[in-house]
Every structure is written in C-alpha cells, then in structure tokens.
Design a protein around this motif. Sequence first.
Motif, PDB file in Angstrom:
ATOM      1  N   VAL A 101      34.408  36.280  50.293  1.00 39.64           N
ATOM      2  CA  VAL A 101      35.056  36.174  48.990  1.00 39.64           C
ATOM      3  C   VAL A 101      36.344  35.372  49.089  1.00 39.64           C
ATOM      4  O   VAL A 101      36.683  34.588  48.190  1.00 39.64           O
ATOM      5  CB  VAL A 101      35.341  37.577  48.414  1.00 39.64           C
ATOM      6  CG1 VAL A 101      36.071  37.475  47.075  1.00 39.64           C
ATOM      7  CG2 VAL A 101      34.044  38.341  48.233  1.00 39.64           C
ATOM      8  N   THR A 102      37.079  35.522  50.200  1.00 39.76           N
ATOM      9  CA  THR A 102      38.328  34.781  50.385  1.00 39.76           C
ATOM     10  C   THR A 102      38.071  33.283  50.393  1.00 39.76           C
ATOM     11  O   THR A 102      38.798  32.505  49.758  1.00 39.76           O
ATOM     12  CB  THR A 102      39.008  35.202  51.692  1.00 39.76           C
ATOM     13  OG1 THR A 102      39.251  36.614  51.677  1.00 39.76           O
ATOM     14  CG2 THR A 102      40.330  34.461  51.870  1.00 39.76           C
TER      15      THR A 102
ATOM     16  N   ASN B 162      37.151  32.065  46.955  1.00 43.51           N
ATOM     17  CA  ASN B 162      38.338  32.008  46.109  1.00 43.51           C
ATOM     18  C   ASN B 162      39.183  30.785  46.437  1.00 43.51           C
ATOM     19  O   ASN B 162      39.756  30.145  45.538  1.00 43.51           O
ATOM     20  CB  ASN B 162      39.161  33.285  46.285  1.00 43.51           C
ATOM     21  CG  ASN B 162      40.237  33.420  45.230  1.00 43.51           C
ATOM     22  OD1 ASN B 162      39.958  33.394  44.030  1.00 43.51           O
ATOM     23  ND2 ASN B 162      41.479  33.567  45.664  1.00 43.51           N
TER      24      ASN B 162
ATOM     25  N   LEU C 284      32.712  41.760  45.633  1.00 45.87           N
ATOM     26  CA  LEU C 284      32.274  40.417  45.247  1.00 45.87           C
ATOM     27  C   LEU C 284      32.004  40.362  43.748  1.00 45.87           C
ATOM     28  O   LEU C 284      32.372  39.393  43.065  1.00 45.87           O
ATOM     29  CB  LEU C 284      31.014  40.037  46.024  1.00 45.87           C
ATOM     30  CG  LEU C 284      30.295  38.761  45.565  1.00 45.87           C
ATOM     31  CD1 LEU C 284      31.189  37.540  45.734  1.00 45.87           C
ATOM     32  CD2 LEU C 284      28.983  38.591  46.331  1.00 45.87           C
TER      33      LEU C 284
ATOM     34  N   GLN D  27      33.296  42.108  41.330  1.00 46.83           N
ATOM     35  CA  GLN D  27      34.535  42.077  40.564  1.00 46.83           C
ATOM     36  C   GLN D  27      35.172  40.691  40.589  1.00 46.83           C
ATOM     37  O   GLN D  27      35.711  40.217  39.584  1.00 46.83           O
ATOM     38  CB  GLN D  27      35.513  43.126  41.105  1.00 46.83           C
ATOM     39  CG  GLN D  27      35.177  44.539  40.677  1.00 46.83           C
ATOM     40  CD  GLN D  27      35.176  44.701  39.178  1.00 46.83           C
ATOM     41  OE1 GLN D  27      36.211  44.576  38.519  1.00 46.83           O
ATOM     42  NE2 GLN D  27      34.013  44.962  38.606  1.00 46.83           N
ATOM     43  N   TRP D  28      35.106  40.024  41.731  1.00 51.36           N
ATOM     44  CA  TRP D  28      35.654  38.666  41.813  1.00 51.36           C
ATOM     45  C   TRP D  28      34.880  37.723  40.898  1.00 51.36           C
ATOM     46  O   TRP D  28      35.475  36.899  40.191  1.00 51.36           O
ATOM     47  CB  TRP D  28      35.588  38.161  43.264  1.00 51.36           C
ATOM     48  CG  TRP D  28      36.174  36.790  43.419  1.00 51.36           C
ATOM     49  CD1 TRP D  28      37.492  36.464  43.611  1.00 51.36           C
ATOM     50  CD2 TRP D  28      35.456  35.556  43.384  1.00 51.36           C
ATOM     51  NE1 TRP D  28      37.636  35.102  43.695  1.00 51.36           N
ATOM     52  CE2 TRP D  28      36.405  34.514  43.562  1.00 51.36           C
ATOM     53  CE3 TRP D  28      34.121  35.219  43.224  1.00 51.36           C
ATOM     54  CZ2 TRP D  28      36.041  33.170  43.580  1.00 51.36           C
ATOM     55  CZ3 TRP D  28      33.756  33.882  43.241  1.00 51.36           C
ATOM     56  CH2 TRP D  28      34.708  32.871  43.418  1.00 51.36           C
TER      57      TRP D  28
ATOM     58  N   HIS E  83      35.657  38.401  37.039  1.00 53.90           N
ATOM     59  CA  HIS E  83      37.010  38.146  36.540  1.00 53.90           C
ATOM     60  C   HIS E  83      37.503  36.721  36.818  1.00 53.90           C
ATOM     61  O   HIS E  83      38.701  36.465  36.753  1.00 53.90           O
ATOM     62  CB  HIS E  83      37.985  39.159  37.138  1.00 53.90           C
ATOM     63  CG  HIS E  83      37.772  40.560  36.651  1.00 53.90           C
ATOM     64  ND1 HIS E  83      38.017  40.953  35.363  1.00 53.90           N
ATOM     65  CD2 HIS E  83      37.274  41.663  37.285  1.00 53.90           C
ATOM     66  CE1 HIS E  83      37.726  42.230  35.220  1.00 53.90           C
ATOM     67  NE2 HIS E  83      37.266  42.683  36.372  1.00 53.90           N
ATOM     68  N   ASN E  84      36.589  35.801  37.112  1.00 55.42           N
ATOM     69  CA  ASN E  84      36.978  34.413  37.327  1.00 55.42           C
ATOM     70  C   ASN E  84      36.144  33.480  36.463  1.00 55.42           C
ATOM     71  O   ASN E  84      35.014  33.805  36.073  1.00 55.42           O
ATOM     72  CB  ASN E  84      36.819  34.028  38.808  1.00 55.42           C
ATOM     73  CG  ASN E  84      37.991  34.478  39.647  1.00 55.42           C
ATOM     74  OD1 ASN E  84      39.075  33.892  39.590  1.00 55.42           O
ATOM     75  ND2 ASN E  84      37.799  35.539  40.420  1.00 55.42           N
TER      76      ASN E  84
END
Length: 565
Positions: A92-93, A96, A142, A144-145, A148-149
Amino acid sequence: MRRMMAKKGSDRMVVVSMQAVVALLCVVAAYIEICDAAAVVDVYRMIQYDFQGTPFGSRRAVVNHHASSGLSVPGSDLSRTIVILPIDKVNVTLLNEYLQSRKMLGGLLLILPRNFENGGKSSGESDSEDSDGDQPADVAALEQWLIHNNIPYPVYFAYSDERIDSVLKDVQLNDAAGRPATASTGGYKLVVPVSDAKKVPSASYTNIQGWLWGLKGDGDIAGLPTIAIVASYDTFGAAPALAVGSDSNGSGVVALLELARLFSRLYANSKTRAPYNLLFGLTSGGPFNYNGTARWLRGFDQRVRENIDYALCLNSIGDADNLRMHVSKPPENPFIKQIYDNIADVARDVGVTVEIKHKKINISNSRVAWEHEQFSRHRITAATLSGLETAPSFLDRVGGIADRRYSANDTVVARNIKIVAESLAKHIYGLEGKNIEVFADGSSLAVSPPYVKLWLDLLSRTPRVAPFLGKNAPIIAAIQKELAVHTKDVSLQHDNLDGTFLFYDTIKAQLSIYQVASVTFDLFIMLAVGSYLGILFLVLVITTKGFDDLVGAFRRPPSRKLKGN
C-alpha cells in the motif's frame, strides 16, 4: 476453338485462385490462433463515487493494455501496463507513493484468494496453510486506502483460479527474464471491453419493518410501550459486487429475523403475549451515515416515537468472544442501566462479558458512528450491541471485501441471539432477578442453529450495496417475505439517499486475456502475406495471359500527340 481455350484458361484461373484463397486462410487462421484468448474471467470493478462533490474510487473502467507482475519491473512502461498483483502481495505504501507522485498506471488487477470466493473456512473448520490470520486485516487496510483516494486508472478484482494463476506465472517468468510485455515484444494483453461508467440516476434505499402487537389492555394497542429491535442490512466496500458483509451486518440481520421468529411464538398466544409492542426494523443506508434510519424515524408520527421504551441496534455480533454495549447517554442513566443489567446478567450465565461504552453525540456534527445515535438525536433511549470495541471510521467495517462467511461464526451468532432474547424477555415479562430461562436449549423456543446458518449463508453470497440493489432486489423481497411470516403489518419505505453521495455504474465485467505476438512477428506476417499475394498475382497473369501481357501491363503507353488545326 478460341472460346474453348478461353474457358480452360478461366477454369484454370479459378482453380488457382481457390488454392490461393485456401492457403491464405490457413495463414490467417494460424495468426488468429496465436492471438486467441488465453482466458476469460469474471472481474469486479472498484467502487467509483463522489462525496460532497469530491471524486473518490477508480475513475476509469476500460482496460486494454499488456500485463505486468509488479510495480518495479525493469523495461516496463507502467502507464501502458495492467499490473497483476495477488492481494496479499500489495504494498500500500508503494501504491500511495505512485499516486501522490502522479505516476500513472494502465490499471490494476488484484487477485483474491480462492477461499474468498466460497466464503472461506466454515465455522467449524480449523486454520489451514491456505488461511492467513493477518490477511483480513491487510485486505481491510488496502480497502480503506482504495475507498478514500481518487484513483485515475481502472482497478479490478478477480478470484484466483487455475487459468489466471497460469497467466500470472507466465507473466512473472517473463518479467524475471527481462522480457516484459510490450507492443514490440508481445506477451499477455488484458482487455475489459466496457464503456465508461455512468452516474447512477437515483441511488435509493429501502427500509423494512414489522410489528408484534402486545397484549391489549383497556386502551389503544398503539399506546403500549414499544421496544425496537433494529439492524442495518446493507453494505459498502471497495468492490460493490463483492461486499457481502457476513459479520457487518449479516450477523445483525440474522439475529433480528431469529428474534422475530422466537417472539412470534410467544405473541401468537394471548397467555404469553407481553404488554409491549415489538417493532423490528431492517434499515438501509447504514454505511452512509445511517441515512435510512434517520428517514425511518422521521416517518413515524410523534406518538410512535414517544412510545418507544428503548431501541436495541444489533451490529457485528458474529465474531467476538465478548460484547460491547455502546450508548450515548451516561451509563448511570436508569434506563441505560436497566438495559445493560439485563443483557450483562444473561451473558454472564453463558460466560460472556458485556462492556458498556459511552460516547457522547455531537449535535452540531451530522456524522454518526453508531445506528443508535440516530435514535438519540430524537431523544429516544437506544444502544448498539456489537462485538466491535470502537466506533468505525467513515465507510470502515461496513461489510467490505474481507468480511466473508468465515467472519461470522454460527455458534457465536446463535449464542448472542439467545443473550438478547433472554434479556428482552426479562424486561417485557418482568423477570428481572428471577432465574427463569425462556428460550432453553432443546425446547420449542430454543434458538435454531439451522435457521441461523441458512440466513448467514444466503447473506454471505449476496452483495447489498444500496445504490446498486434497487427497490425490487431479490434479497429485499426475501427479507420482507421472511419478516411477514413472523410479524404483522410488514411494510417497506422507499426513498433516495441524500445528495452528498453520487455513484457510478459498471460494477462487474468480463476480462479477456490474450497472448499476443510481437510487432516483429506482425511485420513478418504482413511481408509474408504481401509477398505471397504478389507472387500469386504474377503467376495468375503469366498462366492466363502470357509473359508479354505481363510486361505490357507495366510498360508505359506511348504518348499521343494532338494534331494541330
């Protein structure tokens, strides 16, 4: 004689032409075979929505790019590549960082484990090598990421199977060997032939309610005190077509239906009917600030609201050793204390601890964390019984991808149903402090494990994201029908979600995976076919008209001089 020779020449040309066509078809067929689809699989598109005018989720749907197995494959043009990743391998990092630095991807295909498709292990199955205990938490993070993007490329989910696993293995081998798929090298190409997503014209929701009328005294039956049992039945997740929400809130829905079944048996006989009305409400819009619950309460007349003794909301009660009772009023409040004491006393008898959690509501903030807070805003005593320790954040823990069948344990759900049923019976029959078990195991009033399992299985294979359900969804009809079997005056309330949310369609599609040749191969085929057709033309002309005619066809005709006047 000349006619016969002409006819023979014509026949010969037809035969040669037929042979040429057959040969050309063989070449084309061979080329098509090389480009045939390696696999066609069902894929589930990521949510696309706007919240208060701000775009979120995946903003594109069309896929037509080569495949890659990672975000850091040397020589791969990620802006023209669909990255295939098993969901447990997603960083996820790194994703992002790509998003924040505005690096483009052609798309993202996330592969879900096979046990997600069948709901995972059953309630009695032990952990296996295929089951990763940390996996649901990783998937939830993952998800949630993703939710919210604002993601400017298409994102799809697919279940792992032999076909897609084989393709991924080949792609990984080619990438490891330094041969990433490109237009010049060939490889696997992924195609989702859909149109751009369109706005869902009117995102609606449906509330369902039914009554068990209490023992009528001298007054009007509607004037009896009422206890409301409430559960939100819809879900939300990164992929709407996969958001089945077995625990959140399938477990709450099952508990409500079983409670309606149990108390309907008591209320069928005037001798065992309590002087309380029981209201069963299945609400929609739960993930969206419990929008449906707010509209449902506003639809009651003032008298009904005033007669509600208390409301007990059931949320995520299928996967926790102990329970929490979340309230807005102080725990010292005598009504809250009575509800808590009844539940805690029954729970203690079966070895379950119930902890009370107090959280004040902020009237100036429209956001609510629990369903009971909508009741509190109408000054109705209410509580939420849940296995969750803390209030979920916005659009979190509302039935996403990781909330599968294994998230709701049949035994735990049945146990918690009995706790609620016995505590409710203590209140409406005045049995506080008495050691009386109304719903004893083995009796005709016992909780039914087969009934619990049946409904958990059904809900665990039925996505329930409200904007994509529609008013006539089979699951709504099934719940309404079941509630009508056990309660009276069952009714539906339809309305549209408020304008803060806007949703887009295309939530499921088919992905075609092609194994395509390189551009070099295309050029070779083009030259071969062109050369073949050129030679064929020469042969046909020479055999039918002669060499002199062939030369004459390319000879420049003599210029004509105009005679002067």
